[in-house]
Design a protein around this motif. Structure first.
Motif, PDB file in Angstrom:
ATOM      1  N   HIS A   1      -3.419  -9.662   2.614  1.00 34.43           N
ATOM      2  CA  HIS A   1      -4.197  -8.913   1.621  1.00 34.43           C
ATOM      3  C   HIS A   1      -5.022  -9.802   0.715  1.00 34.43           C
ATOM      4  CE1 HIS A   1      -1.670  -9.303  -2.107  1.00 34.43           C
ATOM      5  NE2 HIS A   1      -2.715  -8.786  -2.696  1.00 34.43           N
TER       6      HIS A   1
ATOM      7  N   PRO B   1      -2.661  -5.602  -5.487  1.00 36.87           N
ATOM      8  CA  PRO B   1      -3.070  -4.742  -4.369  1.00 36.87           C
ATOM      9  C   PRO B   1      -3.715  -3.431  -4.811  1.00 36.87           C
ATOM     10  CG  PRO B   1      -0.920  -5.681  -3.925  1.00 36.87           C
ATOM     11  CD  PRO B   1      -1.255  -6.040  -5.346  1.00 36.87           C
TER      12      PRO B   1
ATOM     13  N   ILE C   1      -7.264  -2.536  -4.052  1.00 42.38           N
ATOM     14  CA  ILE C   1      -7.648  -1.988  -2.749  1.00 42.38           C
ATOM     15  C   ILE C   1      -8.170  -0.564  -2.881  1.00 42.38           C
ATOM     16  CG2 ILE C   1      -6.741  -1.279  -0.485  1.00 42.38           C
ATOM     17  CD1 ILE C   1      -4.724  -3.647  -0.769  1.00 42.38           C
TER      18      ILE C   1
ATOM     19  N   HIS D   1      -8.294 -11.994  -6.135  1.00 39.62           N
ATOM     20  CA  HIS D   1      -7.924 -10.746  -5.450  1.00 39.62           C
ATOM     21  C   HIS D   1      -6.928  -9.924  -6.255  1.00 39.62           C
ATOM     22  CE1 HIS D   1      -5.012 -13.698  -3.700  1.00 39.62           C
ATOM     23  NE2 HIS D   1      -4.150 -12.729  -3.960  1.00 39.62           N
TER      24      HIS D   1
ATOM     25  N   SER E   1      -8.157  -7.327   1.205  1.00 41.94           N
ATOM     26  CA  SER E   1      -8.382  -6.536  -0.015  1.00 41.94           C
ATOM     27  C   SER E   1      -9.736  -6.846  -0.638  1.00 41.94           C
ATOM     28  CB  SER E   1      -7.260  -6.788  -1.029  1.00 41.94           C
ATOM     29  OG  SER E   1      -7.311  -8.108  -1.541  1.00 41.94           O
TER      30      SER E   1
END
Length: 258
Positions: free
Chosen positions: A109, A14, A17, A11, A113
């Motif tokens: 997240h 952030p 996103i 992931h 995300s």
């Protein structure tokens, strides 16, 4: 019911996103190929607890567990429903006493995300499983083995972390800055062990090349052990992304059983 695949998804930052890049496109492409599950269980690198927990609420909140990023990120929501029935099934599958219900956490997240691209309509119920900080890598792997029946009950199991994850040395100026040599070497070694099905070598990750730099803390690595523990003998593994972002974060992601 058709047995569902198991996912391990990087992931990373952030910023994924809101960025259109090769990683986020790979997740969208994967989502277009997957059978729609009854529910999704995410083993999250961002939820660390003493004892293993699963979220049991009906309407989980979107958690913004990151700081100092563009305000745009904090306006995005992933309004999925929870899956208390399936969470209870996890508790039962693991023997009841080993896993407990949580009614406060939500969807962090590490989960949303990725799910934002995998199921952008947020139309599949989602619940999370925490990482017990008191468990050894082998114990995490052993617990995951007990979750195998869920694959036949409509639950898509998604582990979310990063094989190589060193934020202290990350280059945040550009997502695709030149990767460190040690990050490339560690990522390639893990790739080979995954291809060989060498689970023992992956469990004993301290012996991997550059492990002190690649895995300075274990929370982003451990979700991967849950994914491979659910790999049956002879079951294939397909990589969906092999990027390295920010110089020191492997986005290598894979599907088992698809």
């Amino acid at each position: 019911m058709q047995e569902l695949p198991v996912l391990f998804m990087g992931h990373g930052s952030p910023m994924n996103i809101i960025e259109d890049n090769s990683f986020t496109r790979s997740v969208s492409q994967l989502g277009g190929k997957l059978v729609k599950p009854t529910a999704i269980m995410v083993i999250s690198a961002h939820w660390l607890t003493k004892g293993t927990q699963v979220t049991c609420m009906t309407n989980p909140r979107t958690i913004y567990d990151f700081y100092g990023f563009p305000q745009e990120l904090y306006q995005i929501k992933y309004p999925c429903l929870g899956a208390p029935k399936q969470a209870e099934a996890v508790i039962q599958a693991a023997g009841g006493a080993k896993i407990t219900c949580d009614l406060e956490w939500g969807i962090d997240h590490a989960a949303w995300s990725v799910l934002k691209y995998l199921y952008p309509l947020a139309d599949v119920p989602v619940f999370e499983m925490s990482l017990d900080i008191l468990k050894s890598p082998q114990e995490h792997y052993n617990l995951a083995k007990e979750l195998a029946p869920l694959r036949k009950e409509g639950v898509l199991i998604m582990a979310s972390g990063n094989l190589v994850h060193n934020l202290r040395l990350a280059k945040f100026e550009h997502t695709y800055d030149e990767p460190y040599d040690w990050a490339v070497e560690a990522d390639q070694q893990m790739k080979e062990l995954l291809q060989q099905g060498d689970h023992a070598g992956l469990i004993r990750y301290e012996g991997l090349t550059a492990s002190r730099l690649a895995i300075p803390t274990s929370e982003h690595y451990l979700p991967m052990l849950y994914a491979i523990a659910l790999q049956k003998d002879g079951e294939g593994l397909t990589f969906t992304c092999d990027d390295i972002q920010n110089g020191s974060v492997s986005m290598r992601s894979f599907v088992i059983g698809a």
